[in-house]
Write an enzyme that holds these catalytic residues in place. Structure first.
Site, PDB file in Angstrom:
ATOM      1  N   SER A   1       8.797   3.721   3.462  1.00 21.88           N
ATOM      2  CA  SER A   1       8.789   2.499   4.268  1.00 21.88           C
ATOM      3  C   SER A   1       8.591   2.910   5.716  1.00 21.88           C
ATOM      4  O   SER A   1       9.461   3.585   6.280  1.00 21.88           O
ATOM      5  CB  SER A   1      10.107   1.732   4.111  1.00 21.88           C
ATOM      6  OG  SER A   1      10.168   0.642   5.016  1.00 21.88           O
TER       7      SER A   1
ATOM      8  N   GLU B   1       0.101   4.981   5.461  1.00 18.74           N
ATOM      9  CA  GLU B   1      -0.180   5.054   4.021  1.00 18.74           C
ATOM     10  C   GLU B   1      -1.076   6.238   3.678  1.00 18.74           C
ATOM     11  O   GLU B   1      -0.867   6.918   2.676  1.00 18.74           O
ATOM     12  CB  GLU B   1      -0.809   3.747   3.539  1.00 18.74           C
ATOM     13  CG  GLU B   1       0.136   2.562   3.607  1.00 18.74           C
ATOM     14  CD  GLU B   1      -0.336   1.461   4.556  1.00 18.74           C
ATOM     15  OE1 GLU B   1      -1.536   1.419   4.898  1.00 18.74           O
ATOM     16  OE2 GLU B   1       0.509   0.653   4.960  1.00 18.74           O
TER      17      GLU B   1
ATOM     18  N   ARG C   1       0.822  -1.212   0.000  1.00 19.33           N
ATOM     19  CA  ARG C   1       0.000   0.000   0.000  1.00 19.33           C
ATOM     20  C   ARG C   1       0.852   1.255   0.000  1.00 19.33           C
ATOM     21  O   ARG C   1       0.442   2.290  -0.523  1.00 19.33           O
ATOM     22  CB  ARG C   1      -0.946  -0.012   1.202  1.00 19.33           C
ATOM     23  CG  ARG C   1      -2.084  -1.023   1.052  1.00 19.33           C
ATOM     24  CD  ARG C   1      -2.897  -1.201   2.333  1.00 19.33           C
ATOM     25  NE  ARG C   1      -3.106   0.006   3.082  1.00 19.33           N
ATOM     26  CZ  ARG C   1      -4.307   0.517   3.371  1.00 19.33           C
ATOM     27  NH1 ARG C   1      -5.401  -0.077   2.940  1.00 19.33           N
ATOM     28  NH2 ARG C   1      -4.410   1.604   4.096  1.00 19.33           N
TER      29      ARG C   1
ATOM     30  N   ARG D   1       0.965  12.874  -9.305  1.00 20.60           N
ATOM     31  CA  ARG D   1       0.636  14.262  -9.008  1.00 20.60           C
ATOM     32  C   ARG D   1       1.807  15.180  -9.344  1.00 20.60           C
ATOM     33  O   ARG D   1       1.628  16.229  -9.949  1.00 20.60           O
ATOM     34  CB  ARG D   1       0.250  14.416  -7.527  1.00 20.60           C
ATOM     35  CG  ARG D   1      -0.073  15.832  -7.112  1.00 20.60           C
ATOM     36  CD  ARG D   1      -1.282  16.423  -7.845  1.00 20.60           C
ATOM     37  NE  ARG D   1      -2.474  15.713  -7.482  1.00 20.60           N
ATOM     38  CZ  ARG D   1      -3.436  15.370  -8.362  1.00 20.60           C
ATOM     39  NH1 ARG D   1      -3.334  15.702  -9.636  1.00 20.60           N
ATOM     40  NH2 ARG D   1      -4.501  14.715  -7.966  1.00 20.60           N
TER      41      ARG D   1
ATOM     42  N   GLY E   1      11.370   1.235   7.636  1.00 21.33           N
ATOM     43  CA  GLY E   1      12.713   1.427   7.095  1.00 21.33           C
ATOM     44  C   GLY E   1      13.494   0.136   7.004  1.00 21.33           C
ATOM     45  O   GLY E   1      14.711   0.144   6.809  1.00 21.33           O
ATOM     46  N   GLU E   2      12.806  -0.988   7.137  1.00 20.03           N
ATOM     47  CA  GLU E   2      13.462  -2.289   7.129  1.00 20.03           C
ATOM     48  C   GLU E   2      12.998  -3.196   5.991  1.00 20.03           C
ATOM     49  O   GLU E   2      13.483  -4.314   5.867  1.00 20.03           O
ATOM     50  CB  GLU E   2      13.241  -3.006   8.470  1.00 20.03           C
ATOM     51  CG  GLU E   2      13.761  -2.255   9.684  1.00 20.03           C
ATOM     52  CD  GLU E   2      15.273  -2.063   9.697  1.00 20.03           C
ATOM     53  OE1 GLU E   2      15.997  -2.787   8.977  1.00 20.03           O
ATOM     54  OE2 GLU E   2      15.742  -1.162  10.422  1.00 20.03           O
TER      55      GLU E   2
END
Length: 185
Positions: A86, A152, A46, A57, A89-90
């Site tokens: 993310s 998200e 997502r 955009r 971040g992993e």
């Protein structure tokens, strides 16, 4: 819970979260977008969908945008910016793409919640959205929504907020933006 209560929770969480986003980080990202020849986006699930919407955009504003892995993706260079989305971040795929982009010499912006993630090693700038991730860090804003929905949603609204700021900063005529809109519809 009825519909009005559920969207009220979501809007309230988003409003609270956006109060915690550092405007200096947003301005720094906009500066990098404006200075880059091309802007690339990478994420999974997502998050990727939100990043694709941001790429579209910004394309409407005349920014040369590309989503990593798409068939028309050009080469990245030292004149370009990679935006990695993310929460934790992993995530392995975005992490490996960030590493590769740094090896090539591109700028890397990490948009996520975890400032101490593995992404830190490859990041030139970070824009923190401090909401809950799969890591459940202490300073993350908790959400009543399932999984990482708040991240998200915030990412998508962040992208539209950045686009609106660019429009205003550059005094872009909104009517002229339609020249960049798809016309094979």
């Amino acid at each position: 819970m009825d519909f009005k209560e559920s969207y009220g929770i979501i809007l309230g969480e988003l409003s609270n979260l956006f109060e915690k986003i550092d405007e200096k980080q947003v301005d720094e990202l906009i500066e990098k977008i404006n200075k880059s020849e091309k802007v690339f986006f990478v994420g999974v699930g997502r998050v990727k969908l939100s990043l694709e919407a941001i790429a579209k955009r910004l394309s409407h504003l005349g920014v040369s945008c590309h989503v990593v892995g798409e068939i028309t993706e050009p080469a990245i260079s030292e004149n370009d910016l990679l935006i990695v989305g993310s929460g934790s971040g992993e995530s392995l795929y975005p992490l490996s793409i960030a590493k590769k982009a740094k090896e090539i010499g591109a700028m890397v912006c990490y948009i996520g919640s975890n400032p101490n993630s593995s992404m830190k090693e490859y990041t030139d700038i970070m824009l923190r959205i401090p909401t809950n991730t799969k890591l459940n860090l202490k300073d993350e804003l908790l959400s009543k929504q399932p999984m990482t929905s708040l991240f998200e949603q915030a990412l998508l609204i962040l992208g539209d907020s950045i686009a609106l700021k660019i429009v205003n900063d550059k005094n872009i005529d909104m009517v002229k933006l339609w020249q960049y809109h798809a016309n094979l519809e």
